[in-house]
Write an enzyme that holds these catalytic residues in place. Structure first.
Site, PDB file in Angstrom:
ATOM      1  N   LYS A  62      24.099 -15.913   6.361  1.00 24.48           N
ATOM      2  CA  LYS A  62      25.118 -15.764   5.310  1.00 24.48           C
ATOM      3  C   LYS A  62      25.222 -14.302   4.890  1.00 24.48           C
ATOM      4  CE  LYS A  62      26.084 -20.163   3.784  1.00 24.48           C
ATOM      5  NZ  LYS A  62      27.311 -20.755   3.446  1.00 24.48           N
TER       6      LYS A  62
ATOM      7  N   LYS B 256      26.922 -21.863  20.387  1.00 25.04           N
ATOM      8  CA  LYS B 256      26.513 -23.272  20.378  1.00 25.04           C
ATOM      9  C   LYS B 256      27.611 -24.090  19.694  1.00 25.04           C
ATOM     10  CE  LYS B 256      24.512 -24.410  16.053  1.00 25.04           C
ATOM     11  NZ  LYS B 256      23.878 -25.474  15.374  1.00 25.04           N
TER      12      LYS B 256
ATOM     13  N   LYS C 282      30.355 -27.316  14.018  1.00 22.87           N
ATOM     14  CA  LYS C 282      31.587 -27.634  13.287  1.00 22.87           C
ATOM     15  C   LYS C 282      32.126 -26.426  12.537  1.00 22.87           C
ATOM     16  CE  LYS C 282      28.874 -29.824   9.709  1.00 22.87           C
ATOM     17  NZ  LYS C 282      27.718 -30.366  10.390  1.00 22.87           N
TER      18      LYS C 282
HETATM   19  P1  ADP Z   1      26.623 -27.999  12.844  1.00 18.67           P
HETATM   20  O1  ADP Z   1      25.975 -26.820  13.521  1.00 18.67           O
HETATM   21  O2  ADP Z   1      27.818 -28.492  13.599  1.00 18.67           O
HETATM   22  O3  ADP Z   1      26.912 -27.726  11.390  1.00 18.67           O
HETATM   23  P2  ADP Z   1      24.415 -29.535  11.834  1.00 18.67           P
HETATM   24  O4  ADP Z   1      23.799 -28.264  11.339  1.00 18.67           O
HETATM   25  O5  ADP Z   1      24.926 -30.496  10.821  1.00 18.67           O
HETATM   26  O6  ADP Z   1      25.568 -29.188  12.884  1.00 18.67           O
HETATM   27  O7  ADP Z   1      23.346 -30.242  12.767  1.00 18.67           O
HETATM   28  C1  ADP Z   1      22.983 -31.615  12.743  1.00 18.67           C
HETATM   29  C2  ADP Z   1      21.973 -31.864  13.844  1.00 18.67           C
HETATM   30  O8  ADP Z   1      22.570 -31.659  15.118  1.00 18.67           O
HETATM   31  C3  ADP Z   1      20.740 -30.937  13.810  1.00 18.67           C
HETATM   32  O9  ADP Z   1      19.563 -31.649  14.179  1.00 18.67           O
HETATM   33  C4  ADP Z   1      21.049 -29.879  14.832  1.00 18.67           C
HETATM   34  O10 ADP Z   1      19.880 -29.337  15.410  1.00 18.67           O
HETATM   35  C5  ADP Z   1      21.865 -30.664  15.856  1.00 18.67           C
HETATM   36  N1  ADP Z   1      22.877 -29.797  16.484  1.00 18.67           N
HETATM   37  C6  ADP Z   1      23.962 -29.242  15.912  1.00 18.67           C
HETATM   38  N2  ADP Z   1      24.675 -28.513  16.787  1.00 18.67           N
HETATM   39  C7  ADP Z   1      24.010 -28.624  17.966  1.00 18.67           C
HETATM   40  C8  ADP Z   1      24.234 -28.115  19.287  1.00 18.67           C
HETATM   41  N3  ADP Z   1      25.280 -27.350  19.579  1.00 18.67           N
HETATM   42  N4  ADP Z   1      23.343 -28.427  20.239  1.00 18.67           N
HETATM   43  C9  ADP Z   1      22.279 -29.213  19.979  1.00 18.67           C
HETATM   44  N5  ADP Z   1      22.008 -29.723  18.759  1.00 18.67           N
HETATM   45  C10 ADP Z   1      22.856 -29.439  17.776  1.00 18.67           C
END
Ligand code: ADP
Ligand code: TRP
Length: 330
Positions: free
Chosen positions: A113, A197, A200
């Site tokens: 951030k 990666k 969202k």
């Molecule tokens: P985002 O990055 O989309 O905001 P979150 O932080 O809500 O997703 O992640 C929710 C779960 O999904 C966590 O356990 C995270 O490690 C896994 N996760 C999120 N994006 C990925 C990705 N691109 N590859 C593998 N695991 C992921």
């Protein structure tokens, strides 16, 4: 006693994507067969970003539906909402007093951030203390493993540091839980931009439960080999997101092999590869998508599952909390 696993998922958006599935949910569903599993919706954590009551309520229900549709078995697994178990924030408040500010200042989420131009005026304290609440989430249940995607590994390390500090200060209380990661490709699934990666917040996602048109659009606009201009140019398969996804979801391995061979030789266009990916996606998620529509008609059942999960989770959490309270002298 059965070996225990625990993980949480933050309801910060209304739709799971492929990265969440392969990095987290798929593992969770598989692990429930072998271990005593606790999975919870980290709604208190979502408050760091979601400040709209309706939105939060929708997200919570959505994520519960997603998990159940993807195979979480509430007969076997304890599935609950974090905010239904007040021991989580209670323990976090106690642990706060053992956590050096410097440790939290090194946390990726906070540092990212700052790097993106935010300041201590705009970053809320909830985000800063996020790793401490997450530590409490985990330690209350004394799991052996915490299955997460790669981006959560630092949080697990912080949790272990805090647990060790507690043991050192008050005497052996916690066994240190370990992170459990899926395969490398799954632990950090590449996004449709072919660079970052899947996440969202970037929007480079393929959503699991969106309508068909949305999914088609997400797949058809996926980046491929940037050096390939014409379908007749030989293409690169390794690291190419469409083939990464094919490898994970296309059950027709012969088709994938053939597509890769033709792609390498410049004998297939991106459009065909993507159309086949779309079909494979719809096949792979056909059952969960149908189940989710059915569950949506029966939301009360979902609420009951979470309520009964909260009762069971509270019992386990309360035991640990009492032990901690005794140790610290409250
Ligand atoms: P985002 O990055 O989309 O905001 P979150 O932080 O809500 O997703 O992640 C929710 C779960 O999904 C966590 O356990 C995270 O490690 C896994 N996760 C999120 N994006 C990925 C990705 N691109 N590859 C593998 N695991 C992921
Ligand atoms: N921080 C995790 C994420 O963003 C969610 C989470 C909260 C969690 N508490 C947890 C994961 C405890 C594992 C264990 O995905």
């Amino acid at each position: 006693m059965a070996t225990r696993v625990l993980s949480g998922i933050k309801p910060s958006s209304d739709s799971l994507h492929l990265g969440n599935y392969f990095g987290a949910v798929k593992q969770h569903i598989k692990l429930q067969e072998k271990y005593e599993a606790y999975f919870f919706i980290a709604d208190l954590h979502a408050l760091t970003t979601v400040h709209n009551k309706k939105q939060l309520e929708t997200n919570i229900l959505d994520i519960a539906l997603d998990y159940l549709a993807l195979g979480l078995n509430p007969e076997k697994t304890i599935f609950f909402r974090q905010s239904d178990v007040p021991a989580h924030p209670y323990l976090a408040i106690i642990l706060n007093n053992l956590v050096p500010l410097g440790l939290l200042k090194r946390a990726h989420a906070y540092k990212d951030k700052l790097n993106r131009g935010e300041t201590d005026q705009s970053i809320n304290a909830g985000l800063f203390f996020y790793p401490v609440l997450m530590t409490a989430d985990i330690l209350l249940y004394q799991p052996k493993y915490v299955p997460v995607g790669e981006d959560q590994v630092q949080h697990i390390e912080i949790m272990r540091d805090i647990a060790a500090k507690f043991n050192h200060t008050y005497g052996q209380t916690f066994v240190l839980p370990e992170a459990l990661l899926p395969s490398k490709q799954e632990a950090r699934l590449i996004g449709t931009d072919g660079q970052k990666k899947m996440s969202k917040s970037i929007g480079n996602v393929i959503s699991i439960f969106a309508d068909e048109a949305t999914i088609k659009k997400q797949i058809m606009s996926c980046f491929t080999d940037p050096n390939r201009i014409h379908p007749t140019d030989p293409g690169r398969v390794e690291g190419n997101p469409v083939f990464v996804y094919h490898d994970l979801i296309n059950q027709n391995k012969k088709e994938v092999k053939e597509l890769k061979a033709r792609y390498r030789q410049g004998q297939v266009g991106d459009v065909e590869v993507k159309q086949k990916l779309f079909q494979a996606f719809m096949t792979y998620f056909e059952k969960p998508r149908r189940l989710r529509r059915e569950l949506y008609q029966n939301k009360d059942k979902v609420k009951k599952i979470l309520a009964s999960g909260a009762v069971k989770a509270s019992k386990t959490a309360q035991k640990t909390l009492i032990q901690v309270i005794n140790r610290v002298g409250l």
